[in-house]
Design a protein around this motif. Sequence first.
Motif, PDB file in Angstrom:
ATOM      1  N   MET A 111      -3.725   2.161 -12.585  1.00  0.00           N
ATOM      2  CA  MET A 111      -2.690   1.371 -12.972  1.00  0.00           C
ATOM      3  C   MET A 111      -1.381   0.988 -11.906  1.00  0.00           C
ATOM      4  N   ARG A 112      -1.210   1.935 -10.909  1.00  0.00           N
ATOM      5  CA  ARG A 112      -0.512   1.875  -9.729  1.00  0.00           C
ATOM      6  C   ARG A 112      -0.995   0.552  -9.041  1.00  0.00           C
ATOM      7  N   ASP A 113      -2.332   0.347  -9.092  1.00  0.00           N
ATOM      8  CA  ASP A 113      -2.783  -0.691  -8.153  1.00  0.00           C
ATOM      9  C   ASP A 113      -2.729  -1.829  -8.959  1.00  0.00           C
ATOM     10  N   TRP A 114      -2.592  -1.950 -10.349  1.00  0.00           N
ATOM     11  CA  TRP A 114      -2.224  -3.240 -11.015  1.00  0.00           C
ATOM     12  C   TRP A 114      -1.120  -3.630 -10.858  1.00  0.00           C
ATOM     13  N   ARG A 115      -0.213  -2.587 -10.709  1.00  0.00           N
ATOM     14  CA  ARG A 115       1.227  -3.033 -10.639  1.00  0.00           C
ATOM     15  C   ARG A 115       1.507  -3.373  -9.353  1.00  0.00           C
ATOM     16  N   ARG A 116       0.944  -3.017  -8.180  1.00  0.00           N
ATOM     17  CA  ARG A 116       0.939  -3.513  -6.875  1.00  0.00           C
ATOM     18  C   ARG A 116       0.622  -4.964  -6.856  1.00  0.00           C
ATOM     19  N   ASP A 117      -0.628  -5.173  -7.505  1.00  0.00           N
ATOM     20  CA  ASP A 117      -1.184  -6.493  -7.603  1.00  0.00           C
ATOM     21  C   ASP A 117      -0.125  -7.387  -8.340  1.00  0.00           C
ATOM     22  N   ALA A 118       0.736  -6.945  -9.270  1.00  0.00           N
ATOM     23  CA  ALA A 118       1.640  -7.786 -10.011  1.00  0.00           C
ATOM     24  C   ALA A 118       2.572  -8.170  -9.034  1.00  0.00           C
ATOM     25  N   ILE A 119       3.154  -7.309  -8.317  1.00  0.00           N
ATOM     26  CA  ILE A 119       4.283  -7.554  -7.217  1.00  0.00           C
ATOM     27  C   ILE A 119       3.765  -8.641  -6.358  1.00  0.00           C
TER      28      ILE A 119
ATOM     29  N   TRP B  83       9.341  -7.157 -15.722  1.00  0.00           N
ATOM     30  CA  TRP B  83      10.207  -7.644 -14.653  1.00  0.00           C
ATOM     31  C   TRP B  83      11.195  -6.649 -13.959  1.00  0.00           C
ATOM     32  N   ALA B  84      11.475  -5.710 -14.628  1.00  0.00           N
ATOM     33  CA  ALA B  84      12.137  -4.764 -14.196  1.00  0.00           C
ATOM     34  C   ALA B  84      11.372  -3.907 -12.854  1.00  0.00           C
ATOM     35  N   MET B  85      10.304  -3.656 -13.358  1.00  0.00           N
ATOM     36  CA  MET B  85       9.630  -3.082 -12.084  1.00  0.00           C
ATOM     37  C   MET B  85       9.314  -3.986 -11.229  1.00  0.00           C
ATOM     38  N   VAL B  86       9.083  -5.091 -11.244  1.00  0.00           N
ATOM     39  CA  VAL B  86       8.472  -6.084 -10.338  1.00  0.00           C
ATOM     40  C   VAL B  86       9.865  -6.302  -9.429  1.00  0.00           C
TER      41      VAL B  86
ATOM     42  N   ASP C  78       0.885  -1.336  -0.045  1.00  0.00           N
ATOM     43  CA  ASP C  78      -0.092   0.054   0.048  1.00  0.00           C
ATOM     44  C   ASP C  78       0.977   1.279  -0.002  1.00  0.00           C
ATOM     45  N   ASP C  79       1.969   1.338   0.760  1.00  0.00           N
ATOM     46  CA  ASP C  79       2.947   2.241   0.856  1.00  0.00           C
ATOM     47  C   ASP C  79       4.124   2.548  -0.371  1.00  0.00           C
ATOM     48  N   MET C  80       4.075   1.520  -1.129  1.00  0.00           N
ATOM     49  CA  MET C  80       5.134   1.088  -2.067  1.00  0.00           C
ATOM     50  C   MET C  80       5.097   2.162  -3.412  1.00  0.00           C
ATOM     51  N   ASP C  81       5.848   2.813  -3.658  1.00  0.00           N
ATOM     52  CA  ASP C  81       6.282   3.574  -4.845  1.00  0.00           C
ATOM     53  C   ASP C  81       6.101   2.747  -5.924  1.00  0.00           C
ATOM     54  N   VAL C  82       5.148   2.850  -6.881  1.00  0.00           N
ATOM     55  CA  VAL C  82       5.183   2.115  -8.309  1.00  0.00           C
ATOM     56  C   VAL C  82       4.630   3.147  -9.386  1.00  0.00           C
ATOM     57  N   PRO C  83       5.496   2.979 -10.342  1.00  0.00           N
ATOM     58  CA  PRO C  83       5.001   4.007 -11.635  1.00  0.00           C
ATOM     59  C   PRO C  83       3.569   3.743 -12.343  1.00  0.00           C
TER      60      PRO C  83
ATOM     61  N   ALA D  58       0.161  -6.255 -15.755  1.00  0.00           N
ATOM     62  CA  ALA D  58      -0.084  -4.382 -15.277  1.00  0.00           C
ATOM     63  C   ALA D  58       0.125  -3.724 -16.374  1.00  0.00           C
ATOM     64  N   GLY D  59      -0.172  -3.746 -17.403  1.00  0.00           N
ATOM     65  CA  GLY D  59      -0.025  -3.048 -18.531  1.00  0.00           C
ATOM     66  C   GLY D  59       1.361  -2.659 -19.286  1.00  0.00           C
TER      67      GLY D  59
END
Length: 185
Positions: free
Chosen positions: A112-120, A157-160, A101-106, A148-149
């Motif tokens: 979009m940020r929620d999708w990326r947190r879900d991917a992580i 993978w670079a993001m995760v 919830d507190d993680m900074d994601v692009p 995640a888009g």
Amino acid sequence: MSNHDDRSWGQFVEEIPDDTVVERFEGAEPKTATEIADILSCTEYEARSKLDALCRTGQLDRKKVREEPPLTVWYQPRATFVGEDNGTGRPVDEHVSALLDDMDVPGISGMMRDWRRDAIRATFDRLRDTREIEEAELIEQVYPAHSAGYDEAEQWWAMVSERLGDLPGVVEPRWGGKTWRYDGQ
């Protein structure tokens, strides 16, 4: 000359015992990295590194309270000061959710940020299920359902991977290695 000016780069973060940092927090009162750096006579960078490490072990939590200028505070988990356990025994899922919830994601939108947190989270869950897995296999198993888009698995993978190691129990591959491990509960 002030004490703040003559400390140069301060102590190495590994030399500061965890208990020394955690003891500086009283109840639910949050502190900034600058405040901790002043208390411990180290640099703000070293204080932030130590505080983040304590978050990964569950001894502290953090929250970004302002975007511009950025301001993050660290605090003790509620269980620490209400007489329960020190936070390290709380359920892994709860701790991971709080960190995510507190993680900074692009991302250009909240969705979009929620999708990326879900991917992580999905990657973390897969790693936790397998306990040990090669990077390529992890990507193959998680990316298709949690892209995640991202159009390319390499970008995904670079993001995760940049964030996966910040979650409790995750052991990143040694330099040059490709095997991720989960050593938590």
